[in-house]
Design a protein around this motif. Structure first.
Motif, short mmCIF file in Angstrom:
data_model
loop_
_atom_site.label_atom_id
_atom_site.label_comp_id
_atom_site.label_asym_id
_atom_site.label_seq_id
_atom_site.Cartn_x
_atom_site.Cartn_y
_atom_site.Cartn_z
N MET A 1 -8.38 -8.83 15.94
CA MET A 1 -9.25 -8.52 17.06
C MET A 1 -10.47 -9.42 17.01
SD MET A 1 -9.42 -4.38 17.50
CE MET A 1 -9.46 -4.09 15.74
N ILE A 3 -13.87 -9.10 18.09
CA ILE A 3 -14.95 -8.23 18.58
C ILE A 3 -16.26 -9.01 18.52
CG2 ILE A 3 -16.25 -6.11 18.17
CD1 ILE A 3 -13.67 -5.00 16.86
N VAL A 12 -18.01 -6.57 23.00
CA VAL A 12 -16.96 -6.90 23.97
C VAL A 12 -15.82 -7.58 23.23
CG1 VAL A 12 -18.59 -7.05 25.89
CG2 VAL A 12 -17.98 -9.12 24.63
N ALA A 13 -14.65 -7.56 23.86
CA ALA A 13 -13.48 -8.14 23.21
C ALA A 13 -12.47 -8.57 24.26
CB ALA A 13 -12.83 -7.11 22.28
N PRO A 14 -11.63 -9.52 23.87
CA PRO A 14 -10.45 -9.79 24.69
C PRO A 14 -9.50 -8.59 24.62
CG PRO A 14 -10.88 -11.60 23.15
CD PRO A 14 -11.75 -10.44 22.75
N GLN A 15 -8.44 -8.66 25.37
CA GLN A 15 -7.45 -7.58 25.44
C GLN A 15 -7.16 -6.98 24.07
OE1 GLN A 15 -5.54 -6.32 28.30
NE2 GLN A 15 -5.35 -4.77 26.72
N ILE A 16 -7.25 -5.66 23.99
CA ILE A 16 -6.89 -4.97 22.76
C ILE A 16 -5.48 -4.40 22.92
CG2 ILE A 16 -9.28 -4.44 22.13
CD1 ILE A 16 -8.75 -1.55 23.17
N LEU A 91 -17.16 -0.33 23.11
CA LEU A 91 -16.40 -1.57 23.12
C LEU A 91 -15.83 -1.71 24.52
CD1 LEU A 91 -15.21 -4.04 21.56
CD2 LEU A 91 -13.08 -2.75 21.58
N PHE A 93 -13.58 -4.19 27.09
CA PHE A 93 -12.63 -5.28 26.96
C PHE A 93 -12.05 -5.67 28.32
CE2 PHE A 93 -9.96 -1.55 26.67
CZ PHE A 93 -8.81 -1.92 27.35
N CYS A 94 -11.60 -6.91 28.38
CA CYS A 94 -10.90 -7.46 29.53
C CYS A 94 -9.95 -8.54 28.98
CB CYS A 94 -11.89 -8.00 30.57
SG CYS A 94 -13.03 -9.24 29.93
N GLY A 97 -13.12 -11.02 27.45
CA GLY A 97 -14.44 -10.47 27.12
C GLY A 97 -15.52 -10.96 28.06
N CYS A 100 -16.64 -8.47 30.88
CA CYS A 100 -17.44 -7.37 30.31
C CYS A 100 -18.87 -7.84 30.03
CB CYS A 100 -16.81 -6.87 29.02
SG CYS A 100 -15.12 -6.29 29.21
#
Length: 144
Positions: A1, A3, A12-16, A91, A93-94, A97, A100
């Protein structure tokens, strides 16, 4: 991940993935905000699976889909109270990131100076300097 911490309240994060939600709960996140539309691209996990995993691990779940590259004032109006009232830390996500971080920046411009917004996003790897005119527009709606 991947994060990326914006501040103590938001990362924020890319797709989880559903199988990563237990780790997110272990890391102390209390709310997940999904800013990616379901079925935006083939192969992304269904939001229902992510919601089920969030609930299973005691996380609050918010589904607030936003079209990539087309964040409207209505999207900002919707994100602002959801984030402000969410149990922190959050958190969001999209796909990458970016959506977001942009939603956070535009809604934050309504209540804080622009420089720290640009700086926090930049430290997380998101260069939002190109959004300065739009941030200034949102700052005109500042809630002091």
């Amino acid at each position: 991940m991947d994060i990326r911490k914006i501040d103590d309240d938001l990362s924020v994060a890319p797709q989880i993935q559903p199988e990563e939600v237990a780790e997110l709960a272990r890391l102390g996140f209390r709310t997940l905000i999904a800013n990616r539309p379901d079925r935006e691209e083939p192969g992304q996990p269904p939001m229902a699976d992510l919601e089920a995993a969030a609930r299973e691990h005691g996380l609050h779940w918010v589904y607030l889909p936003v079209e990539s590259g087309n964040i409207t004032d209505q999207d900002i109006d919707a994100f602002d109270p959801v984030f402000e009232e969410a149990e922190k830390p959050v958190l969001a996500f999209c796909r990458s990131g970016t959506r977001c971080s942009v939603l956070w920046a535009l809604s934050s411009a309504r209540r804080m100076p622009l420089e720290p917004i640009i700086q926090r996003a930049g430290q997380a790897g998101y260069d939002l300097r190109g959004l300065i005119p739009r941030l200034q527009q949102q700052a005109a709606n500042r809630k002091d």
